[in-house]
Design a protein around this motif. Sequence first.
Motif, short mmCIF file in Angstrom:
data_model
loop_
_atom_site.label_atom_id
_atom_site.label_comp_id
_atom_site.label_asym_id
_atom_site.label_seq_id
_atom_site.Cartn_x
_atom_site.Cartn_y
_atom_site.Cartn_z
N LEU A 30 18.05 99.79 32.14
CA LEU A 30 19.31 99.83 31.39
C LEU A 30 19.18 99.16 30.03
O LEU A 30 19.74 99.63 29.04
CB LEU A 30 20.42 99.15 32.20
CG LEU A 30 21.05 99.98 33.33
CD1 LEU A 30 21.94 99.12 34.20
CD2 LEU A 30 21.83 101.16 32.76
N VAL A 31 18.39 98.10 29.99
CA VAL A 31 18.21 97.37 28.72
C VAL A 31 17.18 98.06 27.84
O VAL A 31 17.36 98.18 26.62
CB VAL A 31 17.78 95.91 29.00
CG1 VAL A 31 17.41 95.20 27.70
CG2 VAL A 31 18.90 95.15 29.71
N ASP A 32 16.09 98.55 28.44
CA ASP A 32 14.96 99.04 27.65
C ASP A 32 15.03 100.54 27.36
O ASP A 32 14.97 100.96 26.21
CB ASP A 32 13.66 98.71 28.38
CG ASP A 32 12.43 99.10 27.57
OD1 ASP A 32 12.40 98.80 26.36
OD2 ASP A 32 11.50 99.69 28.15
N ARG A 33 15.18 101.35 28.39
CA ARG A 33 15.10 102.80 28.21
C ARG A 33 16.43 103.46 27.88
O ARG A 33 16.49 104.46 27.17
CB ARG A 33 14.51 103.44 29.49
CG ARG A 33 14.40 104.95 29.43
CD ARG A 33 13.67 105.53 30.62
NE ARG A 33 13.81 106.99 30.67
CZ ARG A 33 13.25 107.78 31.58
NH1 ARG A 33 12.49 107.24 32.52
NH2 ARG A 33 13.45 109.09 31.56
N TYR A 34 17.54 102.89 28.40
CA TYR A 34 18.83 103.56 28.28
C TYR A 34 19.83 102.81 27.40
O TYR A 34 21.01 103.15 27.39
CB TYR A 34 19.44 103.76 29.68
CG TYR A 34 18.65 104.72 30.53
CD1 TYR A 34 18.84 106.10 30.44
CD2 TYR A 34 17.69 104.26 31.42
CE1 TYR A 34 18.12 106.99 31.21
CE2 TYR A 34 16.95 105.14 32.22
CZ TYR A 34 17.17 106.50 32.10
OH TYR A 34 16.45 107.37 32.87
N HIS A 35 19.36 101.83 26.63
CA HIS A 35 20.28 101.01 25.83
C HIS A 35 21.03 101.83 24.78
O HIS A 35 22.12 101.45 24.34
CB HIS A 35 19.51 99.89 25.13
CG HIS A 35 18.51 100.39 24.14
ND1 HIS A 35 17.24 100.78 24.51
CD2 HIS A 35 18.61 100.57 22.80
CE1 HIS A 35 16.59 101.19 23.42
NE2 HIS A 35 17.39 101.08 22.38
N TRP A 36 20.46 102.96 24.42
CA TRP A 36 21.08 103.77 23.36
C TRP A 36 22.26 104.61 23.88
O TRP A 36 23.03 105.15 23.09
CB TRP A 36 20.03 104.69 22.74
CG TRP A 36 19.42 105.65 23.71
CD1 TRP A 36 18.36 105.42 24.53
CD2 TRP A 36 19.84 106.98 23.98
NE1 TRP A 36 18.10 106.52 25.31
CE2 TRP A 36 18.99 107.50 24.98
CE3 TRP A 36 20.86 107.80 23.47
CZ2 TRP A 36 19.12 108.79 25.50
CZ3 TRP A 36 21.00 109.08 23.98
CH2 TRP A 36 20.13 109.56 24.98
N LYS A 37 22.40 104.72 25.19
CA LYS A 37 23.49 105.53 25.75
C LYS A 37 24.77 104.71 25.76
O LYS A 37 24.92 103.75 26.51
CB LYS A 37 23.14 106.00 27.16
CG LYS A 37 22.04 107.05 27.19
CD LYS A 37 22.11 107.85 28.48
CE LYS A 37 21.21 109.09 28.38
NZ LYS A 37 21.44 110.01 29.49
N GLU A 38 25.71 105.11 24.93
CA GLU A 38 26.93 104.33 24.74
C GLU A 38 27.70 104.11 26.04
O GLU A 38 28.22 103.01 26.29
CB GLU A 38 27.83 105.02 23.71
CG GLU A 38 29.00 104.18 23.26
CD GLU A 38 29.78 104.83 22.13
OE1 GLU A 38 30.94 104.43 21.92
OE2 GLU A 38 29.23 105.74 21.46
#
Length: 479
Positions: free
Chosen positions: A143-151
């Motif tokens: 959630l922090v590294d790969r998906y942080h860009w998903k608002e």
Amino acid sequence: MKVLFASGEAAPFFKTGGLGDVAHALPKELLKQGIDVRVVLPNYSQMPVKYKEQLTELRHFRFQLGYKNVYCGIKTLELEGLTYYFIDNLAYFDRSSIYGQWDDGERFAYFSTAIIEMLEVIDWIPDIIHCNDWHTAMVPVLLVDRYHWKEKLQNIRKVYTIHNIQFQGIYSPDMLTNVFGTSFNTFTEDGTKYFDNMNYMKGGINFSERVTTVSPTYAEEITTATFGEGLESTLQHNSWKLRGIINGIDYTINDPETDPLIPHHFSAKKMAGKVENKLSLQKDLGLPTDRNVAMIGIVSRLTNQKGFQLVEERLEELLQANVQVVLLGTGQANFENSFSYFETKYPDKMRSIIDFDIALAQRIYASSDMFLMPSAFEPCGLSQMISMRYGTLPIVHEVGGLADTVEPYNAFTGEGTGFSFYDFDSWTMLQTIYRALDVYYNQPDAWHGLVRNAMNKDFSWEKPAKMYIDLYQELLDEK
């Protein structure tokens, strides 16, 4: 408040240990207390047929897992008002056993990634995602590294619970690129780096906002070299977010007044049924029927962690006393063989049932006078709480959840719910058993008082669930 509870197992679908019990009972109590909680699990092929028949397919899609483009089905069912999601992929979950496969690292990397990928597909974004043990420890990392860009996913708060720190998920760092599809951003000392490998559990600890474990004493113990299994410095560094919340037991299942698995029901006020259970068990196991003999029950995995080296060392001596020992469990071959030998040598005093039998376990809890649990370490333990619920006094080693739940007998005040010993050696354990036997045979009023104390203790999930809700709310208030 919306909470997604992520686990590698949960009763009644799949259970190998205490995690399965917790993942069943805690969400059920959270729902009862007004939380919109849902549970996500792998769709293992071991699911009982009666539940398989209730599954409906919600969605299916594909996503990128490192170099692979993988299938993901989402199946669902509702049980006791609780919504369960099952991540479906035959390649990963149609196996001979739930754990212990050659590619477990990839299997649970897939599961962790699928949990996150699922959220937008089912259009349900939780406020809190509560992950458990190493199987889902990489969810906070991703959630922090790969998906942080998903608002939509940016405001999810992350809680991580350690049920047993022995199993951590340690793999080559190449997993980060080849399987998780990330860079080496998290391969740092305050990330997933563990010597030359990556460590799923370490990542879960470092990337969650709160870390809990299953008893206050165990929360302290795992920050030391004795119990930390190599993660003590990581936990010391994260001590500000570490909490110990004792597990509960499911009172609807473990109730001596209604339990369908025991032949005679009883309560703290009407104890006659407990004696009848003992006589019934003695008869069915071929032991001499004697309502007065002290029956010592054991229900456990037969391992060094559970302290059976101590039992093996002193069992010959113990069986010289006026006791019956009834043991149920499987585990290390040396213990299985040893305890079977003692049954052969002492057929009127010992029964060793080398098996996993839930119904028989309940009968042993309900029939025994004492319950022996000399664990070398015990994050929480459920058996000692179940035994007390059934008026069977535990004899325990003072570690972890055993120290938090069993109040040692005080001969001066009559207070207590069992017997305990501090030094982890067989002589001390045996002397503690003798002390319990002395009270049982020579101080019947004191014994009955301890039994009432034990049966009146509240080990339900109501209070622990409230503590988790308070923790969730604390996180949401920090936004």
